[in-house]
Design a protein around this motif. Structure first.
Motif, short mmCIF file in Angstrom:
data_model
loop_
_atom_site.label_atom_id
_atom_site.label_comp_id
_atom_site.label_asym_id
_atom_site.label_seq_id
_atom_site.Cartn_x
_atom_site.Cartn_y
_atom_site.Cartn_z
N SER A 66 0.82 -1.21 0.00
CA SER A 66 0.00 0.00 0.00
C SER A 66 0.85 1.26 0.00
O SER A 66 0.46 2.29 -0.59
N ASP A 67 2.03 1.20 0.61
CA ASP A 67 2.91 2.37 0.66
C ASP A 67 3.72 2.52 -0.63
O ASP A 67 3.64 3.56 -1.29
N ILE A 68 4.48 1.49 -0.97
CA ILE A 68 5.43 1.65 -2.07
C ILE A 68 4.74 1.54 -3.44
O ILE A 68 5.00 2.36 -4.33
N ALA A 69 3.88 0.54 -3.63
CA ALA A 69 3.17 0.48 -4.91
C ALA A 69 2.26 1.70 -5.08
O ALA A 69 2.12 2.25 -6.19
N GLY A 70 1.65 2.15 -3.98
CA GLY A 70 0.86 3.37 -4.05
C GLY A 70 1.73 4.59 -4.36
O GLY A 70 1.32 5.48 -5.13
N TYR A 71 2.91 4.64 -3.79
CA TYR A 71 3.86 5.72 -4.08
C TYR A 71 4.26 5.72 -5.55
O TYR A 71 4.32 6.78 -6.19
N LEU A 72 4.49 4.55 -6.11
CA LEU A 72 4.85 4.46 -7.52
C LEU A 72 3.72 4.97 -8.42
O LEU A 72 3.95 5.71 -9.38
N PHE A 73 2.49 4.56 -8.10
CA PHE A 73 1.34 4.96 -8.92
C PHE A 73 1.07 6.45 -8.81
O PHE A 73 0.90 7.16 -9.81
N LEU A 115 5.47 7.50 1.00
CA LEU A 115 6.91 7.25 1.13
C LEU A 115 7.38 7.49 2.56
O LEU A 115 8.12 6.69 3.13
N ILE A 116 6.93 8.59 3.15
CA ILE A 116 7.34 8.91 4.52
C ILE A 116 6.79 7.88 5.50
O ILE A 116 7.47 7.48 6.46
N HIS A 117 5.57 7.41 5.25
CA HIS A 117 5.00 6.39 6.12
C HIS A 117 5.83 5.11 6.07
O HIS A 117 6.03 4.45 7.08
N ARG A 124 13.79 11.21 7.82
CA ARG A 124 14.58 10.32 6.96
C ARG A 124 14.54 10.79 5.51
O ARG A 124 15.53 10.65 4.78
N PHE A 125 13.41 11.32 5.09
CA PHE A 125 13.36 11.89 3.74
C PHE A 125 14.22 13.14 3.65
O PHE A 125 14.95 13.35 2.68
N LEU A 126 14.16 13.99 4.67
CA LEU A 126 14.97 15.20 4.67
C LEU A 126 16.46 14.87 4.68
O LEU A 126 17.27 15.60 4.09
N ASN A 127 16.82 13.80 5.34
CA ASN A 127 18.23 13.41 5.38
C ASN A 127 18.76 13.05 3.99
O ASN A 127 19.96 13.20 3.73
N MET A 128 17.87 12.58 3.10
CA MET A 128 18.32 12.23 1.75
C MET A 128 18.67 13.47 0.94
O MET A 128 19.33 13.37 -0.10
#
Length: 352
Positions: A66-73, A115-117, A124-128
């Motif tokens: 739900s997180d990653i496939a949803g993020y991709l879509f 993605l953040i979830h 962690r996103f800000l660190n990237m």
């Protein structure tokens, strides 16, 4: 029975093979002896691809679908939607442009939230963003999102309020320029991993994601825009579906043995559903959406669902290939043999 005695040099008087137990052969091959014309007939069992203690060679990522496939879509929908929004903005289709700007902002916001979830903490996103590494798809993608999000937000805000039209136009064009990269980079990101079903299709995966994103954005335009302004979206839907089907077929073929998960189980069912929905949505867009608002909405919903099903199918196919060692071992063996010209290994002949 042979007689043997122990000496300082070992056993003496032993005749090897005289008392061998039938079937006690090396692990590399198994032979069943059967006389036929005075010779031995070799029986070689089918090779089994296993790993150390039966563990997978590649560790499957601990990602939630739900997180990653949803993020991709959602990321693909946002990026392609901004490109269509800019086209509508420049060709005098204000209601379509406004609808797509708002949907793109909503999609990229939900994509970032997914993605953040999955990451667990926003920092962690800000660190990237602390470094910029052009050779890392993750680093490039993080900076693409950091640039695309504000542009999409400004474009949507200007469209809703009517204020700062020049800034809104500049933001619309900026989001449209970054949009295709946002739609495609997730395909590069997956292909850069060691997951067999993704890595073996590294050439086709970005094209598949881009075409799928274009189909989703076309579907969103058909769903939200007035019927009189959907002409370009209907044409884009036809082109996107054709490109997606070609890219998907090329992906499964070029992946070789690692493409097998796409043809079995849940990924196969999802891809079949995606193809049917895409074809139905495209047929509706081409034949009926220009005359019926209901047909346009139904076609748009089918195209959106088809794009989502494609992303979930690719996601689950990758996890399936990571869990089975043969999808990692066999392609590597075949590439090694093709590179070195080594023929397939043959077991040794049994002693007469």
């Amino acid at each position: 029975m042979s007689e043997a005695e122990v000496t300082r040099d070992g056993l003496a008087g032993v005749q090897p093979g005289r008392e061998a137990i039938p079937g006690n052969l090396p692990d590399t091959a198994a032979f069943a002896g059967r006389r036929r014309g005075g010779g031995e007939q070799r029986m070689v069992p089918q090779a089994e691809f296993t790993s150390y203690y039966g563990r997978p060679v590649v560790k499957a990522p601990a990602w939630r679908a739900s997180d990653i496939a949803g993020y991709l879509f959602l990321g693909g929908l946002a990026g392609a939607g901004s490109t269509l929004a800019a086209g509508a903005h420049l060709t005098g289709r204000p209601r379509t442009a406004r609808a797509l700007k708002l949907s793109s902002l909503g999609a990229i916001s939900l994509s970032a939230a997914a993605l953040i979830h999955d990451l667990g903490r926003p920092d962690r996103f800000l660190n990237m963003l602390r470094v910029a590494k052009p050779t890392s798809p993750m680093s490039v993608g993080s900076w693409l999102l950091a640039g695309y999000g504000p542009a999409a937000g400004l474009a949507a805000a200007s469209a809703v309020t009517g204020r700062l039209p020049r800034l809104g136009t500049a933001a619309t064009l900026a989001a449209a320029g970054i949009g295709p990269a946002v739609a495609a980079y997730t395909g590069v990101l997956l292909a850069d991993t060691a997951i067999p079903a993704w890595h073996e299709g590294h050439r086709e995966l970005p094209y598949l994601f881009t075409a799928s994103a274009a189909g989703a954005a076309s579907g969103m335009a058909l769903l939200l825009a007035p019927r009189a302004e959907t002409g370009p979206a209907r044409a884009a839907a036809v082109l996107a579906t054709g490109a997606e089907l070609v890219a998907l077929r090329s992906l499964v073929i070029s992946a070789g043995h690692a493409g097998e998960p796409y043809r079995r189980g849940r990924p196969a069912r999802l891809l079949t559903t995606a193809k049917r929905l895409a074809l139905a949505g495209t047929a509706g867009a081409a034949l009926a959406a220009g005359r019926s608002r209901a047909a346009a909405a139904a076609s748009g919903a089918a195209l959106l669902a088809a794009s989502a099903a494609t992303r979930f199918a690719v996601f689950h196919a990758g996890l399936t290939s990571a869990r089975d060692p043969k999808y990692t071992v066999l392609p590597q063996r075949l590439r090694h043999r093709a590179r070195t010209g080594t023929p397939p290994a043959e077991p040794a002949e049994p002693a007469e």
